[in-house]
Enzyme design. Structure first.
Site, mmCIF file in Angstrom:
data_model
loop_
_atom_site.group_PDB
_atom_site.id
_atom_site.type_symbol
_atom_site.label_atom_id
_atom_site.label_comp_id
_atom_site.label_asym_id
_atom_site.label_seq_id
_atom_site.Cartn_x
_atom_site.Cartn_y
_atom_site.Cartn_z
ATOM 1 C CD GLU A 16 -7.372 18.119 9.187
ATOM 2 O OE1 GLU A 16 -6.189 17.897 8.925
ATOM 3 O OE2 GLU A 16 -7.777 19.260 9.505
ATOM 4 C CG ASP A 203 2.286 12.695 6.782
ATOM 5 O OD1 ASP A 203 1.164 13.217 6.912
ATOM 6 O OD2 ASP A 203 3.342 13.314 6.922
HETATM 7 N N1 ADE Z 1 -0.604 17.439 7.771
HETATM 8 C C1 ADE Z 1 -0.575 16.098 7.680
HETATM 9 N N2 ADE Z 1 0.665 15.664 7.393
HETATM 10 C C2 ADE Z 1 1.458 16.759 7.307
HETATM 11 C C3 ADE Z 1 2.818 16.981 7.026
HETATM 12 N N3 ADE Z 1 3.645 15.984 6.771
HETATM 13 N N4 ADE Z 1 3.262 18.259 7.003
HETATM 14 C C4 ADE Z 1 2.431 19.276 7.247
HETATM 15 N N5 ADE Z 1 1.139 19.142 7.505
HETATM 16 C C5 ADE Z 1 0.641 17.876 7.552
#
Ligand code: ADE
Length: 255
Positions: A16, A203
């Site tokens: 990141e 996501d």
């Molecule tokens: N980092 C990236 N996606 C995530 C998710 N769905 N839950 C927690 N941390 C995350």
């Protein structure tokens, strides 16, 4: 406030952080924050801001990034001790809710307060303690100026979610689900340090595709978007002139 205005950027994963380190030309500081901590620090300047970017490093036993709330608290604490920052930025990736208008690659800036969705303690007073609701800086003016989406951020220690997590996030109107912000916000609150979070969406929490699959597919692109917005935010804080302009752009703490 010291003559130099210091911004600490706290990040969980090297993947990141890499675009930001490259874009800002930050240089790895030979000293670790404090031996034997795994955190790695990169330093440099943006305009007249001094930047210390702390990445949580790698877990020696498992060979993976130190994600989640424990490393987040530790790095926040040690970074505050070492740098006494004027502002803390927690930057990273997150899940988002498609139903709430979130899209992969969006970058959100924190709004409202920082909450936990996986600390359930149904005893008087402890319910609220578990949720946390730590104060966040008012970012509305900056979000408008930079065209950033503002969102409520909810923190837990899992990449996936349980039904109860979802209920908790629903009650709190969470837009963004991640693993560090509320933990850092607790430390920032203890020390009276202003904090904002910037989260790039890898996501969708309400997608049928598993979060880990989406995360792996979208991590690189989301991290590039995150980099662009972090740089814009840093310039926003100095656009009116020298570093003290940060002070009048953080009214909640410095008023
Ligand atoms: N980092 C990236 N996606 C995530 C998710 N769905 N839950 C927690 N941390 C995350």
């Amino acid at each position: 406030m010291s003559a130099t205005t210091t911004v600490v950027i706290l990040m969980a994963m090297a993947e990141e952080a890499a675009p930001i380190i490259g874009e800002l030309g930050l240089v790895r500081n030979g000293r670790l924050l404090a031996t034997p901590l795994p955190m790695v620090v990169y330093e440099g300047c943006v305009d007249d801001l001094f930047i210390a970017l702390v990445v949580n490093g790698v877990d020696e036993r498992f060979g993976v990034a130190n994600v989640g709330t424990q490393p987040a608290v530790l790095s926040a604490y040690v970074a505050i001790q070492q740098y006494n920052p004027d502002l803390i930025i927690n930057a990273g990736t997150a899940g988002g809710f498609g139903q709430r208008g979130c899209q992969i690659g969006d970058v959100y800036i924190s709004a409202g307060s920082f909450k936990f969705h996986d600390r359930r303690i149904p005893l008087p007073g402890y319910t609220e303690y578990g949720i946390g609701s730590y104060p966040a800086e008012n970012t509305t003016a900056m979000a408008q100026a930079l065209g950033l989406k503002q969102g409520a951020i909810s923190t837990g220690n899992s990449l996936d979610k349980t039904h109860t997590d979802l209920d908790m996030m629903g009650v709190c109107d969470a837009d963004v689900k991640e693993m560090e912000a509320a933990a850092i916000a607790w430390v920032a609150w203890l020390y009276g340090k202003p904090m904002i979070a910037l989260k790039a969406i890898t996501d969708l929490v309400d997608s049928p595709v598993r979060p880990e699959e989406q995360f792996v597919d979208n991590l690189a692109a989301a991290s590039e978007n995150l980099c662009q917005k972090v740089v814009e935010v840093l310039h926003y804080y100095t656009e009116d002139g020298p570093a003290l302009s940060l002070r009048h752009k953080l009214p909640a703490i410095y008023a």
